[in-house]
Motif scaffolding. Structure first.
Motif, PDB file in Angstrom:
ATOM      1  N   SER A 180       0.817  -1.219   0.000  1.00  0.00           N
ATOM      2  CA  SER A 180       0.000   0.000   0.000  1.00  0.00           C
ATOM      3  C   SER A 180       0.847   1.264   0.000  1.00  0.00           C
ATOM      4  N   ILE A 181       2.084   1.173   0.459  1.00  0.00           N
ATOM      5  CA  ILE A 181       2.960   2.344   0.477  1.00  0.00           C
ATOM      6  C   ILE A 181       3.164   2.913  -0.926  1.00  0.00           C
ATOM      7  N   TYR A 182       3.091   2.071  -1.956  1.00  0.00           N
ATOM      8  CA  TYR A 182       3.260   2.579  -3.323  1.00  0.00           C
ATOM      9  C   TYR A 182       2.134   3.529  -3.700  1.00  0.00           C
ATOM     10  N   GLY A 183       0.904   3.180  -3.374  1.00  0.00           N
ATOM     11  CA  GLY A 183      -0.217   4.071  -3.653  1.00  0.00           C
ATOM     12  C   GLY A 183      -0.156   5.330  -2.814  1.00  0.00           C
ATOM     13  N   ILE A 184       0.223   5.171  -1.554  1.00  0.00           N
ATOM     14  CA  ILE A 184       0.335   6.328  -0.663  1.00  0.00           C
ATOM     15  C   ILE A 184       1.395   7.292  -1.181  1.00  0.00           C
ATOM     16  N   ARG A 185       2.570   6.773  -1.471  1.00  0.00           N
ATOM     17  CA  ARG A 185       3.655   7.645  -1.947  1.00  0.00           C
ATOM     18  C   ARG A 185       3.285   8.307  -3.271  1.00  0.00           C
ATOM     19  N   MET A 186       2.568   7.563  -4.140  1.00  0.00           N
ATOM     20  CA  MET A 186       2.106   8.141  -5.405  1.00  0.00           C
ATOM     21  C   MET A 186       1.223   9.354  -5.126  1.00  0.00           C
ATOM     22  N   LEU A 187       0.312   9.225  -4.184  1.00  0.00           N
ATOM     23  CA  LEU A 187      -0.558  10.350  -3.821  1.00  0.00           C
ATOM     24  C   LEU A 187       0.236  11.512  -3.247  1.00  0.00           C
ATOM     25  N   GLU A 188       1.239  11.212  -2.425  1.00  0.00           N
ATOM     26  CA  GLU A 188       2.077  12.275  -1.862  1.00  0.00           C
ATOM     27  C   GLU A 188       2.785  13.051  -2.971  1.00  0.00           C
ATOM     28  N   VAL A 189       3.341  12.331  -3.913  1.00  0.00           N
ATOM     29  CA  VAL A 189       4.077  12.959  -5.006  1.00  0.00           C
ATOM     30  C   VAL A 189       3.135  13.750  -5.912  1.00  0.00           C
ATOM     31  N   LEU A 190       1.995  13.172  -6.246  1.00  0.00           N
ATOM     32  CA  LEU A 190       1.043  13.852  -7.123  1.00  0.00           C
ATOM     33  C   LEU A 190       0.440  15.084  -6.462  1.00  0.00           C
ATOM     34  N   ARG A 191       0.319  15.055  -5.147  1.00  0.00           N
ATOM     35  CA  ARG A 191      -0.213  16.227  -4.416  1.00  0.00           C
ATOM     36  C   ARG A 191       0.673  17.451  -4.645  1.00  0.00           C
ATOM     37  N   ASP A 192       1.960  17.228  -4.830  1.00  0.00           N
ATOM     38  CA  ASP A 192       2.909  18.329  -5.032  1.00  0.00           C
ATOM     39  C   ASP A 192       3.011  18.784  -6.482  1.00  0.00           C
ATOM     40  N   GLN A 193       2.285  18.136  -7.380  1.00  0.00           N
ATOM     41  CA  GLN A 193       2.267  18.526  -8.794  1.00  0.00           C
ATOM     42  C   GLN A 193       1.109  19.504  -8.999  1.00  0.00           C
ATOM     43  N   ASP A 194       1.414  20.735  -9.325  1.00  0.00           N
ATOM     44  CA  ASP A 194       0.393  21.783  -9.410  1.00  0.00           C
ATOM     45  C   ASP A 194      -0.750  21.474 -10.360  1.00  0.00           C
ATOM     46  N   ALA A 195      -0.450  20.903 -11.485  1.00  0.00           N
ATOM     47  CA  ALA A 195      -1.469  20.731 -12.523  1.00  0.00           C
ATOM     48  C   ALA A 195      -2.145  19.356 -12.492  1.00  0.00           C
ATOM     49  N   VAL A 196      -2.062  18.647 -11.355  1.00  0.00           N
ATOM     50  CA  VAL A 196      -2.628  17.302 -11.276  1.00  0.00           C
ATOM     51  C   VAL A 196      -3.769  17.263 -10.263  1.00  0.00           C
ATOM     52  N   GLU A 197      -4.888  16.695 -10.698  1.00  0.00           N
ATOM     53  CA  GLU A 197      -6.047  16.449  -9.839  1.00  0.00           C
ATOM     54  C   GLU A 197      -6.110  14.940  -9.620  1.00  0.00           C
ATOM     55  N   THR A 198      -6.210  14.520  -8.365  1.00  0.00           N
ATOM     56  CA  THR A 198      -6.222  13.083  -8.069  1.00  0.00           C
ATOM     57  C   THR A 198      -7.583  12.625  -7.571  1.00  0.00           C
ATOM     58  N   HIS A 199      -7.939  11.414  -8.002  1.00  0.00           N
ATOM     59  CA  HIS A 199      -9.148  10.723  -7.564  1.00  0.00           C
ATOM     60  C   HIS A 199      -8.694   9.404  -6.960  1.00  0.00           C
ATOM     61  N   LEU A 200      -9.093   9.133  -5.734  1.00  0.00           N
ATOM     62  CA  LEU A 200      -8.663   7.941  -5.010  1.00  0.00           C
ATOM     63  C   LEU A 200      -9.824   6.983  -4.799  1.00  0.00           C
ATOM     64  N   VAL A 201      -9.550   5.690  -5.045  1.00  0.00           N
ATOM     65  CA  VAL A 201     -10.485   4.610  -4.731  1.00  0.00           C
ATOM     66  C   VAL A 201      -9.689   3.518  -4.023  1.00  0.00           C
ATOM     67  N   MET A 202     -10.186   3.073  -2.872  1.00  0.00           N
ATOM     68  CA  MET A 202      -9.518   2.004  -2.130  1.00  0.00           C
ATOM     69  C   MET A 202     -10.487   0.854  -1.920  1.00  0.00           C
ATOM     70  N   SER A 203      -9.983  -0.359  -2.125  1.00  0.00           N
ATOM     71  CA  SER A 203     -10.799  -1.530  -1.811  1.00  0.00           C
ATOM     72  C   SER A 203     -10.809  -1.732  -0.297  1.00  0.00           C
ATOM     73  N   THR A 204     -11.692  -2.570   0.180  1.00  0.00           N
ATOM     74  CA  THR A 204     -11.771  -2.865   1.612  1.00  0.00           C
ATOM     75  C   THR A 204     -10.449  -3.425   2.112  1.00  0.00           C
ATOM     76  N   THR A 205      -9.867  -4.352   1.356  1.00  0.00           N
ATOM     77  CA  THR A 205      -8.591  -4.934   1.800  1.00  0.00           C
ATOM     78  C   THR A 205      -7.436  -3.960   1.574  1.00  0.00           C
ATOM     79  N   GLY A 206      -7.575  -3.061   0.631  1.00  0.00           N
ATOM     80  CA  GLY A 206      -6.568  -2.001   0.468  1.00  0.00           C
ATOM     81  C   GLY A 206      -6.532  -1.118   1.705  1.00  0.00           C
ATOM     82  N   ARG A 207      -7.707  -0.754   2.195  1.00  0.00           N
ATOM     83  CA  ARG A 207      -7.809   0.056   3.421  1.00  0.00           C
ATOM     84  C   ARG A 207      -7.215  -0.709   4.604  1.00  0.00           C
ATOM     85  N   MET A 208      -7.520  -2.000   4.679  1.00  0.00           N
ATOM     86  CA  MET A 208      -7.013  -2.835   5.763  1.00  0.00           C
ATOM     87  C   MET A 208      -5.486  -2.900   5.731  1.00  0.00           C
TER      88      MET A 208
END
Length: 188
Positions: free
Chosen positions: A13-41
């Motif tokens: 799961s750290i790969y998805g988390i880090r991806m979101l962290e990096v994309l958050r710092d990109q000015d021109a990027v809008e992110t949409h997140l979907v997590m499965s139940t086991t992904g959340r777990m």
């Protein structure tokens, strides 16, 4: 640029988390997140993050059972999707167009709209069924980016390994994250 991030139930799961962290710092990027139940777990099991804190990294959060969400339609313009990590169950659903949840439906939309779809499969060892699914995914035009560490960059920490993988995935969507130590040749 609009990017959908799916976090499914595989370890990593750290790969998805880090991806979101990096994309958050990109000015021109809008992110949409979907997590499965086991992904959340797995976020709770594998990291010090809470699923709620991970949701805070995204511009928009969608429930995996909401197949009526905006990202479930091809008329909603997005530029690509990354499923990191991608479980074998999610891989199978995507390859077989079994869109019974939002992660697999959004991936199906990426395919039908000819948008970039990147899967980060996290399973080892692989049996022939897994290999067949990966082969079929590649034939469909899906980018397969397993989180296999590189060592030419001489990683010193787990973060170094994660960052390099995330940086290489970012390369696939055309964004330079600044995380990748680029190969300059021997002796350079």
């Amino acid at each position: 640029m609009r990017i959908i991030i799916g976090i499914s139930g595989a370890s990593g799961s750290i790969y998805g988390i880090r991806m979101l962290e990096v994309l958050r710092d990109q000015d021109a990027v809008e992110t949409h997140l979907v997590m499965s139940t086991t992904g959340r777990m797995n976020i709770q099991i594998e990291t010090d993050w809470s699923a709620k804190d991970v949701e805070g990294l995204a511009d928009f959060v969608h429930r995996n059972n909401d197949v009526g969400a905006m990202i479930a339609s091809g008329s909603y313009q997005s530029d690509g999707m990354i499923v990191a990590p991608c479980s074998m169950k999610t891989l199978s659903a995507i390859v077989h167009s079994y869109a019974d949840n939002l992660i697999s439906r959004a991936a199906d939309v990426m395919l039908k709209e000819r948008k970039r779809l990147i899967l980060v499969p996290r399973e080892s060892p692989l049996h022939v069924g897994h290999c067949k699914l990966l082969y079929e995914a590649a034939q469909m035009g899906i980018d397969i980016a397993p989180p296999m560490p590189a060592f030419y960059n001489k990683p010193q920490t787990i973060d170094d390994v994660v960052n390099h993988t995330v940086g290489r995935i970012m390369d696939l969507i055309g964004l330079d994250s600044g995380l990748v130590k680029r190969w300059a040749g021997i002796g350079n």
